[in-house]
Design a protein around this motif. Structure first.
Motif, PDB file in Angstrom:
ATOM      1  N   PHE A 134     -25.325  34.839  43.332  1.00  0.00           N
ATOM      2  CA  PHE A 134     -25.215  34.222  44.645  1.00  0.00           C
ATOM      3  C   PHE A 134     -23.915  33.446  44.844  1.00  0.00           C
ATOM      4  O   PHE A 134     -23.321  33.468  45.927  1.00  0.00           O
ATOM      5  CB  PHE A 134     -26.415  33.306  44.896  1.00  0.00           C
ATOM      6  CG  PHE A 134     -26.485  32.759  46.291  1.00  0.00           C
ATOM      7  CD1 PHE A 134     -26.751  33.596  47.367  1.00  0.00           C
ATOM      8  CD2 PHE A 134     -26.275  31.410  46.538  1.00  0.00           C
ATOM      9  CE1 PHE A 134     -26.813  33.098  48.668  1.00  0.00           C
ATOM     10  CE2 PHE A 134     -26.336  30.907  47.825  1.00  0.00           C
ATOM     11  CZ  PHE A 134     -26.604  31.758  48.888  1.00  0.00           C
ATOM     12  N   ASN A 135     -23.480  32.754  43.802  1.00  0.00           N
ATOM     13  CA  ASN A 135     -22.286  31.910  43.938  1.00  0.00           C
ATOM     14  C   ASN A 135     -21.007  32.563  43.425  1.00  0.00           C
ATOM     15  O   ASN A 135     -19.965  31.899  43.347  1.00  0.00           O
ATOM     16  CB  ASN A 135     -22.513  30.574  43.219  1.00  0.00           C
ATOM     17  CG  ASN A 135     -23.559  29.719  43.921  1.00  0.00           C
ATOM     18  OD1 ASN A 135     -23.543  29.571  45.140  1.00  0.00           O
ATOM     19  ND2 ASN A 135     -24.496  29.195  43.145  1.00  0.00           N
ATOM     20  N   LEU A 136     -21.074  33.841  43.081  1.00  0.00           N
ATOM     21  CA  LEU A 136     -19.880  34.536  42.619  1.00  0.00           C
ATOM     22  C   LEU A 136     -18.927  34.823  43.787  1.00  0.00           C
ATOM     23  O   LEU A 136     -19.346  34.993  44.930  1.00  0.00           O
ATOM     24  CB  LEU A 136     -20.256  35.851  41.933  1.00  0.00           C
ATOM     25  CG  LEU A 136     -21.014  35.745  40.609  1.00  0.00           C
ATOM     26  CD1 LEU A 136     -21.256  37.141  40.037  1.00  0.00           C
ATOM     27  CD2 LEU A 136     -20.264  34.884  39.602  1.00  0.00           C
ATOM     28  N   LYS A 137     -17.648  34.917  43.479  1.00  0.00           N
ATOM     29  CA  LYS A 137     -16.630  35.168  44.496  1.00  0.00           C
ATOM     30  C   LYS A 137     -16.860  36.495  45.202  1.00  0.00           C
ATOM     31  O   LYS A 137     -16.600  36.638  46.400  1.00  0.00           O
ATOM     32  CB  LYS A 137     -15.247  35.143  43.847  1.00  0.00           C
ATOM     33  CG  LYS A 137     -14.100  35.184  44.831  1.00  0.00           C
ATOM     34  CD  LYS A 137     -12.763  35.044  44.112  1.00  0.00           C
ATOM     35  CE  LYS A 137     -11.615  35.070  45.111  1.00  0.00           C
ATOM     36  NZ  LYS A 137     -10.291  34.935  44.424  1.00  0.00           N
ATOM     37  N   MET A 138     -17.389  37.494  44.452  1.00  0.00           N
ATOM     38  CA  MET A 138     -17.619  38.820  45.017  1.00  0.00           C
ATOM     39  C   MET A 138     -18.634  38.797  46.159  1.00  0.00           C
ATOM     40  O   MET A 138     -18.677  39.709  46.984  1.00  0.00           O
ATOM     41  CB  MET A 138     -18.113  39.776  43.934  1.00  0.00           C
ATOM     42  CG  MET A 138     -19.416  39.351  43.291  1.00  0.00           C
ATOM     43  SD  MET A 138     -19.993  40.432  41.968  1.00  0.00           S
ATOM     44  CE  MET A 138     -20.662  41.773  42.916  1.00  0.00           C
ATOM     45  N   MET A 139     -19.454  37.744  46.228  1.00  0.00           N
ATOM     46  CA  MET A 139     -20.466  37.642  47.271  1.00  0.00           C
ATOM     47  C   MET A 139     -19.953  36.955  48.530  1.00  0.00           C
ATOM     48  O   MET A 139     -20.642  36.917  49.544  1.00  0.00           O
ATOM     49  CB  MET A 139     -21.684  36.871  46.743  1.00  0.00           C
ATOM     50  CG  MET A 139     -22.471  37.591  45.674  1.00  0.00           C
ATOM     51  SD  MET A 139     -23.166  39.151  46.282  1.00  0.00           S
ATOM     52  CE  MET A 139     -24.205  38.550  47.613  1.00  0.00           C
ATOM     53  N   ILE A 163     -30.205  33.865  53.179  1.00  0.00           N
ATOM     54  CA  ILE A 163     -29.238  34.744  52.508  1.00  0.00           C
ATOM     55  C   ILE A 163     -29.557  34.863  51.018  1.00  0.00           C
ATOM     56  O   ILE A 163     -29.499  35.956  50.440  1.00  0.00           O
ATOM     57  CB  ILE A 163     -27.802  34.236  52.735  1.00  0.00           C
ATOM     58  CG1 ILE A 163     -27.456  34.303  54.223  1.00  0.00           C
ATOM     59  CG2 ILE A 163     -26.803  35.058  51.932  1.00  0.00           C
ATOM     60  CD1 ILE A 163     -26.193  33.554  54.604  1.00  0.00           C
ATOM     61  N   GLU A 164     -29.922  33.744  50.390  1.00  0.00           N
ATOM     62  CA  GLU A 164     -30.291  33.815  48.972  1.00  0.00           C
ATOM     63  C   GLU A 164     -31.579  34.614  48.790  1.00  0.00           C
ATOM     64  O   GLU A 164     -31.708  35.414  47.855  1.00  0.00           O
ATOM     65  CB  GLU A 164     -30.451  32.416  48.389  1.00  0.00           C
ATOM     66  CG  GLU A 164     -30.688  32.442  46.886  1.00  0.00           C
ATOM     67  CD  GLU A 164     -30.604  31.065  46.241  1.00  0.00           C
ATOM     68  OE1 GLU A 164     -30.623  31.004  45.002  1.00  0.00           O
ATOM     69  OE2 GLU A 164     -30.511  30.063  46.979  1.00  0.00           O
ATOM     70  N   GLY A 165     -32.541  34.425  49.714  1.00  0.00           N
ATOM     71  CA  GLY A 165     -33.771  35.210  49.663  1.00  0.00           C
ATOM     72  C   GLY A 165     -33.501  36.692  49.835  1.00  0.00           C
ATOM     73  O   GLY A 165     -34.145  37.543  49.200  1.00  0.00           O
ATOM     74  N   LYS A 174     -23.892  35.027  57.507  1.00  0.00           N
ATOM     75  CA  LYS A 174     -23.890  33.754  58.244  1.00  0.00           C
ATOM     76  C   LYS A 174     -23.487  33.948  59.705  1.00  0.00           C
ATOM     77  O   LYS A 174     -24.063  33.317  60.600  1.00  0.00           O
ATOM     78  CB  LYS A 174     -22.957  32.755  57.560  1.00  0.00           C
ATOM     79  CG  LYS A 174     -23.532  32.150  56.292  1.00  0.00           C
ATOM     80  CD  LYS A 174     -22.635  31.041  55.744  1.00  0.00           C
ATOM     81  CE  LYS A 174     -23.278  30.360  54.547  1.00  0.00           C
ATOM     82  NZ  LYS A 174     -22.480  29.223  54.041  1.00  0.00           N
ATOM     83  N   ILE A 175     -22.517  34.815  59.944  1.00  0.00           N
ATOM     84  CA  ILE A 175     -22.107  35.090  61.322  1.00  0.00           C
ATOM     85  C   ILE A 175     -23.263  35.724  62.090  1.00  0.00           C
ATOM     86  O   ILE A 175     -23.575  35.324  63.224  1.00  0.00           O
ATOM     87  CB  ILE A 175     -20.856  35.997  61.346  1.00  0.00           C
ATOM     88  CG1 ILE A 175     -19.633  35.224  60.835  1.00  0.00           C
ATOM     89  CG2 ILE A 175     -20.599  36.539  62.749  1.00  0.00           C
ATOM     90  CD1 ILE A 175     -18.403  36.079  60.601  1.00  0.00           C
ATOM     91  N   ASN A 176     -23.918  36.711  61.484  1.00  0.00           N
ATOM     92  CA  ASN A 176     -25.046  37.377  62.137  1.00  0.00           C
ATOM     93  C   ASN A 176     -26.163  36.389  62.463  1.00  0.00           C
ATOM     94  O   ASN A 176     -26.700  36.374  63.586  1.00  0.00           O
ATOM     95  CB  ASN A 176     -25.594  38.493  61.245  1.00  0.00           C
ATOM     96  CG  ASN A 176     -24.671  39.691  61.164  1.00  0.00           C
ATOM     97  OD1 ASN A 176     -23.859  39.926  62.058  1.00  0.00           O
ATOM     98  ND2 ASN A 176     -24.782  40.451  60.096  1.00  0.00           N
ATOM     99  N   ARG A 226     -19.839  39.086  51.831  1.00  0.00           N
ATOM    100  CA  ARG A 226     -21.179  39.439  52.331  1.00  0.00           C
ATOM    101  C   ARG A 226     -21.893  38.219  52.911  1.00  0.00           C
ATOM    102  O   ARG A 226     -22.572  38.306  53.937  1.00  0.00           O
ATOM    103  CB  ARG A 226     -22.015  40.061  51.211  1.00  0.00           C
ATOM    104  CG  ARG A 226     -21.599  41.479  50.862  1.00  0.00           C
ATOM    105  CD  ARG A 226     -22.526  42.091  49.838  1.00  0.00           C
ATOM    106  NE  ARG A 226     -22.230  43.497  49.633  1.00  0.00           N
ATOM    107  CZ  ARG A 226     -22.727  44.487  50.352  1.00  0.00           C
ATOM    108  NH1 ARG A 226     -23.551  44.223  51.346  1.00  0.00           N
ATOM    109  NH2 ARG A 226     -22.409  45.740  50.099  1.00  0.00           N
ATOM    110  N   LYS A 227     -21.749  37.099  52.247  1.00  0.00           N
ATOM    111  CA  LYS A 227     -22.372  35.875  52.749  1.00  0.00           C
ATOM    112  C   LYS A 227     -21.778  35.469  54.096  1.00  0.00           C
ATOM    113  O   LYS A 227     -22.489  35.007  54.989  1.00  0.00           O
ATOM    114  CB  LYS A 227     -22.216  34.747  51.726  1.00  0.00           C
ATOM    115  CG  LYS A 227     -23.101  34.920  50.498  1.00  0.00           C
ATOM    116  CD  LYS A 227     -22.680  34.036  49.344  1.00  0.00           C
ATOM    117  CE  LYS A 227     -22.904  32.588  49.590  1.00  0.00           C
ATOM    118  NZ  LYS A 227     -22.611  31.772  48.375  1.00  0.00           N
TER     119      LYS A 227
END
Length: 313
Positions: free
Chosen positions: A54-59, A86-88, A67-69, A62-63
């Motif tokens: 969840f906290n990796l840069k690669m995410m 988002i985490e769920g 968040k925009i959506n 997507r996050k």
């Protein structure tokens, strides 16, 4: 049958044994092993993976999209709730991926026991009577599981897929989706292929909610925003005369079960205009998403096409 209506070729190719595909085969082997791991510890392992990812840069990208959506669809939603959803989302994705080989590796009885169906009376009587339906299915991570469960009762189905970029992965995925004799078309086959199958008596598993650009879309409300929506569903219903049944696929970690929510068939559909058809369809999509907001694929660029042409991602 016209060449353009030919289903995806499910025959095995010798080229699938080339070394470049060995990582995919290894992944299949691991997923088959995981299919026999008890659900509860496997789900905990998937949650552990998700929290690490969840906290990796690669995410980050997507996050940002998610968040925009969420901000545009639910402007009243605070950042804490966005993060929770988002985490769920990521947890459900990981749990679903680790379950992905179950339909092929485990017995029919096992797979049916993994599914809870809500509202089956809205669909199964029609299928038992041989009446084809269009299943309106928004993108969620469990879509394959619900589709295979419904098809396992014997009604013929068709659906479409798009290339993933890996020929072996496409073959494996479509082979599993065709497990019960389903007809799988490439997206390039177009609307005519679905009409052809529906008129033959096959029901259709239709995912309606991606953004395909402004050229063939109309704008219709989706929660608190406007979404570019393909007015295809109304055309399918008009050309075939079949009912449209909205369905939502989800995964319930607490129960360790997949869930399929089936709403009553859409009434007075199609309407007299593509614009009104899009409005009616998106209303149904809203009702389905509300069955589990955290199950929906918010990481898709759902709102890429804006009425003012502005880029939001």
């Amino acid at each position: 049958m016209s060449d353009k209506y030919k289903p995806y070729d499910l025959s095995f190719k010798k080229t699938f044994l080339l070394p470049k595909f060995w990582p995919v085969w290894f992944g299949v082997f691991v997923l088959y092993l995981l299919a026999f791991v008890p659900v509860k510890p496997r789900d905990k392992f998937a949650r552990f993976i998700a929290t690490k990812l969840f906290n990796l840069k690669m995410m980050k990208k997507r996050k940002k999209v998610a968040k925009i959506n969420l901000s545009m669809c639910f402007p009243e939603m605070d950042e804490t709730e966005q993060e929770r959803i988002i985490e769920g989302n990521l947890v459900t994705f990981c749990q679903t991926i680790l379950s992905y080989a179950e339909p092929s590796a485990r017995s029919l009885a096992y797979n049916r026991n993994r599914m809870i169906v809500h509202g089956g009376e809205n669909l199964f009587p029609s299928l038992e009577q041989g009446k084809p339906c269009i299943l309106l299915v928004p993108h969620s991570f469990a879509v394959d599981f619900s589709g295979l469960h419904i098809a396992s009762y014997g009604a013929p189905f068709c659906t479409m897929f798009n290339d993933s970029g890996n020929e072996l992965f496409d073959w494996l995925m479509t082979r599993q989706r065709a497990k019960f004799g389903n007809t799988i078309y490439h997206r390039k086959a177009g609307l005519g292929a679905l009409v052809h199958s529906l008129n033959k008596g096959e029901s259709c598993y239709y995912l309606p909610d991606e953004d395909h650009g402004p050229k063939r879309s109309v704008f219709a409300p989706l929660f608190s925003t406007q979404k570019a929506t393909l007015p295809v569903l109304g055309k399918l219903a008009q050309k075939t005369g079949v009912a449209v049944v909205p369905i939502y696929a989800a995964y319930n970690e607490e129960l360790g079960k997949f869930e399929t929510f089936i709403r009553p068939a859409m009434q007075n559909f199609p309407s007299e205009s593509p614009e009104q058809d899009a409005v009616m369809m998106n209303k149904e999509i809203e009702a389905l998403i509300e069955c589990g907001v955290d199950q929906y694929m918010w990481t898709l660029r759902l709102l890429r096409t804006r009425p003012d042409g502005k880029k939001i991602y």
